[in-house]
Design an enzyme around this catalytic site. Structure first.
Site, short mmCIF file in Angstrom:
data_model
loop_
_atom_site.label_atom_id
_atom_site.label_comp_id
_atom_site.label_asym_id
_atom_site.label_seq_id
_atom_site.Cartn_x
_atom_site.Cartn_y
_atom_site.Cartn_z
N SER A 169 6.10 0.71 -4.06
CA SER A 169 5.46 0.26 -2.83
C SER A 169 6.45 -0.61 -2.09
O SER A 169 7.40 -1.15 -2.68
CB SER A 169 4.21 -0.56 -3.17
OG SER A 169 3.71 -1.25 -2.06
N TYR A 182 -0.69 -6.77 -8.00
CA TYR A 182 -0.10 -5.57 -7.42
C TYR A 182 1.38 -5.78 -7.13
O TYR A 182 2.22 -4.93 -7.47
CB TYR A 182 -0.84 -5.21 -6.13
CG TYR A 182 -0.48 -3.88 -5.54
CD1 TYR A 182 -1.05 -2.70 -6.03
CD2 TYR A 182 0.43 -3.78 -4.49
CE1 TYR A 182 -0.73 -1.47 -5.48
CE2 TYR A 182 0.75 -2.56 -3.94
CZ TYR A 182 0.17 -1.40 -4.43
OH TYR A 182 0.50 -0.19 -3.89
#
Length: 287
Positions: A169, A182
């Site tokens: 990401s 995350y």
């Protein structure tokens, strides 16, 4: 540096010609077996679809309605004339992952292409972050990739070919508030990618991370609607002022774009790309 003849370091012309030939082939991944985690929707399904289009047999994995997943499997197999199977393995469970990898081998063949895409998210300040959610995010987003890579890497090295793609990401490269688990997991995925690339560098196996910003998926579409209702603003304002605020190009990437980049890294043109964390984020991380 040792004084080696230049010819030892240059690719042979027949190798270059072979690469060009393979890149021109309509199905350059024909004969390969690809396992894609989190591939029943969103980015993972986009990746699986492109790999199948280029000829790879598929092992799907993910959550969802069993009938819908079976239809996805049948559609991919029919539309692209490839074998396709499915595992419902819980990626929080190392033994379930081991069984999934064994099933893939028995059902279709040894895994040549591994795409670690599965991921979940939770947003909260650190002091309020539920411990169970932290554990689940680290397990699914990071630890599962360790277990799948560990399972396939020895054979890939022995065969002299393997492609490992970790879908990280933009949050594997930069941080954001309230996303501690995350961001930590995705930074870990980028680090794991580098280590695997270094350990496999002389074997013909590559390992790369793709780092998307916001990608248009059903999950993001739902997020837009939810935030519009919560903040009493229009969906257009959510897109412009919340989701794409950090993305200079002001557009979502598509699952097809992520799929095509993945397929390129798996093909002959990606043979020397390894250890990279490749942003697909509209210049978000260029700041």
């Amino acid at each position: 540096m040792t004084n080696q003849p230049l010819s030892l370091w240059k690719p042979a012309m027949n190798t270059l010609a072979r690469v060009a030939q393979l890149e021109a082939a309509p199905r350059p991944l024909e004969g390969r077996v690809a396992l894609v985690t989190g591939s029943t929707s969103g980015i993972g399904l986009g990746v699986a679809t492109e790999l199948a289009r280029q000829g790879a047999a598929l092992v799907l994995n993910g959550l969802g309605d069993p009938d819908e997943i079976e239809q996805i499997r049948l559609d991919l197999a029919r539309d692209h004339q490839v074998e396709a199977t499915y595992s419902d393995a819980d990626l929080r469970d190392p033994e379930a992952i081991r069984q999934m990898m064994a099933m893939a081998h028995d059902a279709i063949g040894p895994v040549d292409i591994l795409v670690n895409n599965a991921g979940i998210q939770h947003v909260a300040p650190i002091e309020d972050f539920p411990v169970a959610r932290w554990d689940a995010i680290i397990a699914i987003n990071l630890t599962s990739a360790f277990h799948t890579i560990r399972a396939v890497l020895p054979r890939m090295k022995a065969e002299g070919y393997g492609r490992i793609i970790n879908i990280a990401s933009a949050h594997g490269l930069v941080g954001s508030p309230f996303k501690s688990a995350y961001v930590a997991a995705k930074h870990g995925v980028v680090g794991l990618t580098k280590v695997v690339a270094l350990e496999a560098a002389e074997s013909g196996v590559t390992c790369n991370a793709i780092c998307p910003g916001y990608v248009w998926t059903p999950l993001v579409e739902q997020q837009i609607d939810d935030q519009a209702k919560a903040f009493k603003i229009t969906p257009e304002q959510v897109i412009k002022d919340v989701l794409l605020k950090a993305q200079p190009n002001k557009r979502f990437a598509t699952v097809e774009e992520i799929g095509m980049l993945t397929a390129y890294l798996c093909g002959p043109g990606g043979a020397s790309i390894t250890g990279a964390a490749l942003p697909v984020d509209g210049a978000w991380t260029a700041h």
